[in-house]
Scaffold this active site. Structure first.
Site, PDB file in Angstrom:
ATOM      1  N   ASP A  11      48.417  13.266 -14.346  1.00 16.62           N
ATOM      2  CA  ASP A  11      46.954  13.867 -13.921  1.00 16.62           C
ATOM      3  C   ASP A  11      46.421  14.531 -15.022  1.00 16.62           C
ATOM      4  OD1 ASP A  11      47.310  13.094 -11.167  1.00 16.62           O
ATOM      5  OD2 ASP A  11      48.539  14.779 -10.707  1.00 16.62           O
ATOM      6  N   ASP A 130      43.663   9.903  -0.372  1.00 15.21           N
ATOM      7  CA  ASP A 130      44.095  11.347  -0.178  1.00 15.21           C
ATOM      8  C   ASP A 130      43.878  11.694   1.190  1.00 15.21           C
ATOM      9  OD1 ASP A 130      44.412  11.208  -2.860  1.00 15.21           O
ATOM     10  OD2 ASP A 130      42.669  12.489  -3.406  1.00 15.21           O
TER      11      ASP A 130
END
Length: 259
Positions: A11, A130
Site C-alpha cells: 500500500d 472493498d
C-alpha cells in the site's frame, strides 16, 4: 485443486509503503522497490501495489514507483489506484505492470471494466471490491450482507457486494481482489464469511484480503473461505512471518502451494 497463491501487498502513499487499520492511522513500512525485491526472493506468487490515496486525491498512480518495482520482479505485478480510463491502464502496463486493479472508477463507470477487458484481455483486469458488513437496523444478522465502499474506504455506496461481484465478473473482470473493511489491518483473521459468499458465487478467482495475522488465518481462508489466493501486508512487512515458512505450514496441512 489448483495451487493457492500468496500475495504480499504494498500500500503506497507518496512513494513509500504504509500500513494502517481500516486504511487509517498509517505508519511507514519501507521502500517499495526494496520490499518488492525481498518478496521476489522469498517466493511470493505475485505482488500487488496499490496507491491508496490516488482516488481520493484525484491523481494518477506514480509511474516512476511502478517502474522501479517492476524492475525488481520476476513474478506478476498488479497495480491499482487512480485508474479511471483505458489510457491510465495502458500507462501502468507500459510502466511494467502485468495487471491493473480498479475499484472506485469501476463503481462509478461499470462499462470501464468491459472496455479494459476488450483492450487488454480479462486476464489483465482485477476489480478490487472493498466490502463492509451491513449493520443498519433493518439488516438481518442471520443473513449478512456487505456494502461496497470506495475512495480508499471513506465512502459507503448502496451497492451490495455480492451482486457487484457477479456484475463485474460478467463485464469481463479476470479476478476479484476482495478486502473486508471490517477486518483490514486488525490481524484478527480474514472475513471468511464474505470471502466464501463471493468466491462461491462467481466463476473467476477471488483474492482474499484484510485481517491476516497468523499462518492459521491463511489456512482458514483457503479452506473455509474458498479463496483462490490470499493477500497480506503487515504480517510480512514487519517480520512476523516469511512467505517461505507460511507456504511450508500450508503444505503440511494439505493445502497446495508452490514452493
Amino acid at each position: 485443486m489448483l495451487a493457492k497463491r500468496i500475495i504480499p501487498c504494498l500500500d503506497c502513499k507518496e512513494g513509500r509503503v504504509v500500513k494502517g487499520i481500516r486504511f487509517v492511522n498509517l505508519r511507514d513500512a519501507g521502500d517499495p522497490s526494496e520490499l518488492a525485491a525481498m518478496y521476489n526472493r522469498e517466493g511470493a506468487d505475485e505482488l500487488v501495489m496499490l496507491d491508496i490515496s490516488a482516488s481520493r486525491e484525484g491523481r494518477d498512480t506514480l509511474m516512476a514507483t511502478v517502474n522501479q518495482v517492476a524492475r525488481k520482479l520476476f513474478i506478476p505485478l498488479t497495480v491499482g489506484g487512480g485508474v479511471r480510463t483505458v489510457q491510465d491502464a495502458r500507462r501502468l502496463l507500459n510502466a511494467g505492470a502485468d495487471k491493473v486493479s480498479i475499484n472506485t472508477a469501476a463503481v462509478e463507470n461499470p462499462e470501464l471494466v468491459a472496455d479494459l477487458a476488450a483492450s487488454f484481455g480479462r486476464q489483465a483486469i482485477v476489480v478490487a471490491i472493498d466490502a463492509r458488513r451491513d449493520r443498519s437496523p433493518e439488516a438481518d444478522p442471520e443473513r449478512p450482507h456487505w456494502k461496497v465502499v470506495t475512495y480508499g474506504g471513506t465512502h459507503e455506496t448502496p451497492l451490495d457486494a455480492l451482486e457487484w461481484a457477479r456484475r463485474v465478473a460478467a463485464l469481463g473482470a479476470g479476478e476479484i481482489l476482495l478486502t473486508s473493511m471490517d477486518t483490514d489491518g486488525t490481524q484478527a483473521g480474514f472475513d471468511c464469511a464474505v470471502t466464501a459468499t463471493i468466491s462461491q458465487a462467481v466463476p473467476i478467482p477471488v483474492i482474499a484480503s484484510g485481517g491476516a495475522g497468523s499462518e492459521e488465518h491463511f489456512a482458514e481462508v483457503f479452506m473455509r473461505g474458498c479463496a483462490d489466493a490470499a493477500l497480506a501486508a503487515s504480517i510480512f512487512h514487519f517480520g512476523s512471518h516469511t512467505i517461505r515458512s507460511l507456504k511450508e505450514y500450508l503444505r503440511e496441512r494439505g493445502i497446495p502451494v508452490r514452493l
